[in-house]
Design an enzyme around this catalytic site. Structure first.
Site, mmCIF file in Angstrom:
data_model
loop_
_atom_site.group_PDB
_atom_site.id
_atom_site.type_symbol
_atom_site.label_atom_id
_atom_site.label_comp_id
_atom_site.label_asym_id
_atom_site.label_seq_id
_atom_site.Cartn_x
_atom_site.Cartn_y
_atom_site.Cartn_z
ATOM 1 N N CYS A 68 0.856 -1.113 -0.032
ATOM 2 C CA CYS A 68 -0.297 0.149 -0.061
ATOM 3 C C CYS A 68 0.882 1.301 0.008
ATOM 4 C CB CYS A 68 -0.932 -0.066 1.047
ATOM 5 S SG CYS A 68 -1.654 1.537 1.741
ATOM 6 N N CYS A 71 0.174 3.752 2.658
ATOM 7 C CA CYS A 71 0.635 3.442 4.074
ATOM 8 C C CYS A 71 2.162 3.911 4.288
ATOM 9 C CB CYS A 71 0.497 1.945 4.110
ATOM 10 S SG CYS A 71 -1.023 1.347 4.069
#
Ligand SMILES: [Zn+2]
Length: 148
Positions: A68, A71
């Site tokens: 991700c 993230c």
């Protein structure tokens, strides 16, 4: 087992390295200058109760994934917030791919999903990336309403 686990953190006030338990009562303080230390830990399906839900202070949970992109921006921003708010919050990171029970329990639809737990109860939740000042404001507002 996880009560034996610890991480090391350097004190933001005096620079000394401290061992900080992953799960403990109260909040960690620097062994040298006694100032509160930033508290950050990883948790998973097996030790989330002990690490996150039994904490005495509010817990910011970062549900993230290795693949991700956002993230990778949010995790360091949260670490900065946890450092700024040392003694007031604990940061707990959960890799959603390795911990399907937690992903299911918190109905994670997108990563990062951020939760604030107060004694195991979810008091705030948001999904998606945000810069550190925005995250800090969100955390402070969410924990200021708590009793005691
Ligand atoms: Zn210190």
């Amino acid at each position: 087992m996880s009560t034996m686990q610890a991480t090391t953190v350097s004190c933001p006030h005096c620079g000394r390295t401290n061992r900080v338990p992953v799960a403990a009562e109260g909040r960690p303080k620097c062994g040298h200058c006694k100032q509160p230390l930033p508290w950050m830990a990883d948790a998973g399906d097996d030790d989330f109760t002990e690490v996150a839900e039994r904490a005495d202070i509010p817990v910011v949970v970062d549900l993230w994934a290795t693949w991700c992109g956002p993230c990778r921006m949010v995790s360091p921003a949260l670490e900065k917030v946890a450092t700024d708010l040392a003694g007031r919050i604990k940061l707990v990171k959960v890799d959603v791919d390795k911990n399907p029970r937690l992903s299911q329990r918190f109905e994670v639809q997108a990563v990062p999903t951020l939760l604030i737990l107060d004694q195991g109860e979810t008091v705030a939740r948001q999904a998606g990336a945000a810069p550190a000042p925005v995250l800090r404001q969100w955390v402070e507002q969410s924990i200021s309403a708590r009793k005691g």
